[in-house]
Design a protein around this motif. Structure first.
Motif: not given
Length: 399
Positions: A247, A252, A283-284, A280, A298, A249, A229-231
């Motif tokens: 998550t 991250d 993804a963010v 990370l 988040e 953000f 999930r790249r978190r």
């Protein structure tokens, strides 16, 4: 791009030197020591407010770093003032470690010990030593490091613990849990222990600290990072089971550049860790950047928290600039420019004698959080200024 790096640098330098640092310098408590513990939303200073261990450490770090960057003696004096209060009132000379909270005069009011708080002590004392050469500061940083490792690290579970009472008996993690759970292990504590040890290693380049950094990066990669999930996971039970689908953000993107910094400090080129850093950041960038250039807070399950929090914007600008330096991907630099424009328009409070709002809603309306308090400190936004200025200067013509 409508903004240049020269313009960005000039505006950030002005904000740092003429707005952020003067605000915090103005909170120096000449009567009781340290810095006043609270400024309300109406900019009224509460001179009787309690003073937090985290806030004191963050103020100490901020002025120490400012002195190292500028050489201005005023900042060293502010740092010395913060150090004296921390050393005299926040360090528990009987059981060791930093108290959570003291009153305005420095009398302990909340004697719990939290590893997160100890980490910020290491971070600040190491930076103050680098600025001042004061051996007492480095000795205290080493003392806190050893406490974290001896009391706060569970080698069997490969995890840093969270909360203790004054005598170092483990307690439920009230102070760093959230989202309806009480977490035995948190991502937040681990990334800030990492951050602290990176600065300690610069001040005290011993093999034990290097090994601790290697261990922390391994923990982050193998237990906290969700590669699919790249978190980063946020809250865990004692066996590393995730407790809630959330998550963060801001954390991250902050962790992305803090991990990259730790890799640089110890000279690691581990490809898995490097990929984690960029995963990370991408993804963010893909999930949380809004059309107005801001970063939302988040996501829990399907619910999005769209508030724009001051520290999230600050850390995102550093994280995206770091990702641009690592990849050359222009989207990251464009996001820094857009986020800075958003921050100028909505997050920075234009009232005379103020600083940055805690947060604003999706329409740019500020909340009524305090302007300074146990958590609201100069660390995130002054560090953002320093990081961006240093990165632009060091890269020079490469950018």
């Amino acid at each position: 791009m409508t903004m240049t790096l020269h313009t960005l640098s000039s505006e950030i330098r002005k904000e740092w030197l003429e707005h952020i640092l003067p605000f915090w310098g103005g909170l120096k408590d000449e009567t009781n020591g340290g810095f006043y513990g609270q400024v309300n939303a109406d900019l009224r200073i509460d001179e009787q407010a309690a003073k937090g261990g985290i806030a004191c450490s963050r103020i100490l770090w901020s002025f120490s770093a400012a002195y190292r960057a500028t050489g201005h003696e005023t900042y060293l004096e502010y740092a010395r003032h913060a150090f004296q209060f921390l050393a005299r009132h926040l360090i528990d000379r009987q059981y060791g470690g930093l108290y959570w909270m003291v009153d305005c005069k420095g009398v302990p009011t909340d004697t719990r010990k939290h590893i997160y708080n100890q980490a910020f002590g290491v971070y600040a004392l190491s930076e103050y030593y680098r600025a001042s050469g004061d051996q007492e500061a480095l000795d205290l940083a080493k003392e806190l490091y050893r406490l974290i490792e001896s009391k706060g690290y569970d080698a069997k579970r490969q995890a840093y613990k969270e909360e203790f009472d004054r005598e170092w008996n483990e307690q439920p993690n009230e102070m760093l849990s959230g989202n309806g759970v009480v977490a035995h292990i948190t991502m937040n504590t681990h990334i800030h222990v990492l951050e602290a040890y990176s600065t300690l290693y610069r001040a005290w380049p011993e093999a034990v600290v290097q090994e601790s950094l290697h261990n922390l990066l391994s923990i982050l990669y193998h237990h906290i990072f969700d590669a699919d999930r790249r978190r980063l996971g946020v809250f865990f039970d004692k066996d590393w089971n995730s407790l809630v689908d959330v998550t963060s953000f801001g954390h991250d993107i902050e962790a992305s550049w803090l991990m990259d910094e730790a890799l640089d400090v110890i000279g690691s080129t581990n490809p898995d860790y490097k990929r984690m850093v960029l995963d990370l950041a991408y993804a963010v960038s893909e999930r949380a950047v809004q059309q107005d250039g801001s970063l939302m807070n988040e996501q829990e399950g399907s619910h999005l928290d769209t508030s724009r929090i001051w520290w999230v914007q600050a850390e995102a600008m550093v994280g995206f600039f770091n990702a641009y330096q690592r990849t050359g991907d222009i989207q990251f630099l464009e996001q820094v420019f857009r986020m800075w424009n958003y921050t100028k328009k909505y997050i920075i409070d234009s009232r005379p004698g103020s600083e940055w709002f805690w947060s604003v809603d999706e329409n740019g309306r500020p909340d009524q959080h305090e302007m300074a308090g146990p958590w609201k400190c100069p660390y995130h936004n002054s560090r953002f200024c320093l990081e961006i200025l240093n990165r632009i200067e060091q890269a020079g013509s490469k950018l």
